[in-house]
Write a protein that holds these residues in place. Sequence first.
Motif, mmCIF file in Angstrom:
data_model
loop_
_atom_site.group_PDB
_atom_site.id
_atom_site.type_symbol
_atom_site.label_atom_id
_atom_site.label_comp_id
_atom_site.label_asym_id
_atom_site.label_seq_id
_atom_site.Cartn_x
_atom_site.Cartn_y
_atom_site.Cartn_z
ATOM 1 N N ARG A 3 20.164 23.553 10.013
ATOM 2 C CA ARG A 3 21.377 23.424 9.205
ATOM 3 C C ARG A 3 22.457 24.368 9.705
ATOM 4 O O ARG A 3 23.643 24.021 9.722
ATOM 5 N N TYR A 4 22.050 25.563 10.102
ATOM 6 C CA TYR A 4 23.027 26.521 10.624
ATOM 7 C C TYR A 4 23.660 26.002 11.907
ATOM 8 O O TYR A 4 24.882 26.097 12.092
ATOM 9 N N VAL A 5 22.832 25.443 12.809
ATOM 10 C CA VAL A 5 23.362 24.912 14.065
ATOM 11 C C VAL A 5 24.340 23.781 13.796
ATOM 12 O O VAL A 5 25.429 23.725 14.386
ATOM 13 N N LEU A 6 23.970 22.876 12.911
ATOM 14 C CA LEU A 6 24.855 21.753 12.590
ATOM 15 C C LEU A 6 26.151 22.237 11.950
ATOM 16 O O LEU A 6 27.231 21.704 12.233
ATOM 17 N N ARG A 7 26.038 23.257 11.093
ATOM 18 C CA ARG A 7 27.239 23.786 10.452
ATOM 19 C C ARG A 7 28.153 24.448 11.478
ATOM 20 O O ARG A 7 29.381 24.281 11.438
ATOM 21 N N ARG A 8 27.578 25.179 12.432
ATOM 22 C CA ARG A 8 28.380 25.810 13.483
ATOM 23 C C ARG A 8 29.035 24.767 14.385
ATOM 24 O O ARG A 8 30.196 24.911 14.775
ATOM 25 N N MET A 9 28.286 23.720 14.721
ATOM 26 C CA MET A 9 28.868 22.676 15.549
ATOM 27 C C MET A 9 29.997 21.971 14.812
ATOM 28 O O MET A 9 31.018 21.595 15.402
ATOM 29 N N GLY A 10 29.816 21.792 13.497
ATOM 30 C CA GLY A 10 30.886 21.175 12.718
ATOM 31 C C GLY A 10 32.127 22.041 12.651
ATOM 32 O O GLY A 10 33.259 21.542 12.731
ATOM 33 N N SER A 11 31.937 23.353 12.524
ATOM 34 C CA SER A 11 33.098 24.258 12.472
ATOM 35 C C SER A 11 33.771 24.389 13.831
ATOM 36 O O SER A 11 34.942 24.788 13.911
ATOM 37 N N ALA A 12 33.038 24.050 14.899
ATOM 38 C CA ALA A 12 33.631 24.136 16.236
ATOM 39 C C ALA A 12 34.649 23.026 16.477
ATOM 40 O O ALA A 12 35.560 23.187 17.288
#
Length: 307
Positions: A3-12
Amino acid sequence: MLRYVLRRMGSAVPTLFIIITVSFFLMRIAPGGPFNLERPLEAKVMENLNRIYNLDKPLWQQYLLYLRNLARGDLGPSFVYRDFSVGDLFANGLPVSIQIGAAALLLALLVGTALGAFAALRQNSPLDYLVVGVATFGITIPPFVVAPILSLVFGVMLGWLPAGGWGNGALANKVLPVITLALPQIAIVARLIRGATIEALRSDHVRTARAYGLPTRVVVVVHALRAAVLPVVSYLGPAAAALLTGSIVVETIFGIPGIGRYFVQAALNRDYTLVMGTVVVVSIFVVLFNLLVDLLYAVLDPRVRYD
């Protein structure tokens, strides 16, 4: 973690959008254009070129067209290298730059960590002073000074290695460029490791490990160095992106067909699409490496959790 990885990719995504938008309008606002030569082109020729490359359209429409093409993975045609698209140029040059940059980064990590750890274990000794002095010297000497010297000494005078050229990726042709790129990074990593290791050796958990009678090798490698590499991991995010996207100085001096040579040439020639392609590639590398750095923190430091 996922979830953290997906959230970071989304914020990118919005971050990349802002970078692309600002870069696009800054390039177009800057004086000059890709077809403004010392000897001006005929008006009809200039009109046709502007029409072919959509430069006759309003700026906002050019921007929307670029975003549409970028969403399809199309970086557009190069305005200067007329027979190539930006994707073609990167497809040919990026693997070369990645090979050189990755090798330089690995060499810097191995040599810099070893030198920094040895200097920390022998603090205030002649070896410590030697490592700090050499590291300071390595940081201050720029690559455009080191590269010609290495090429002259080992390539021309001694003849041990090729003075330049790519040689279809032969190992001998990579040695001097890799060393040139790695030397400043070795110096920086050595200083970071030295300072962090000295601090880690004085920490409570390392003193406790010594009190339990653990071997010095285990105390240093498992406990002290694990904490000492955290500052280096933070530094490696932007450093890795810079190394893996090539160096204009090293690639020019050694005649390496990477993408570093395109960076400055694209800006000087007002090659809008090549500049934007460079911005996109470098931005993606920075985002990905910063994400990897955050994930490595969780692996190296048990106090860090991404829940």
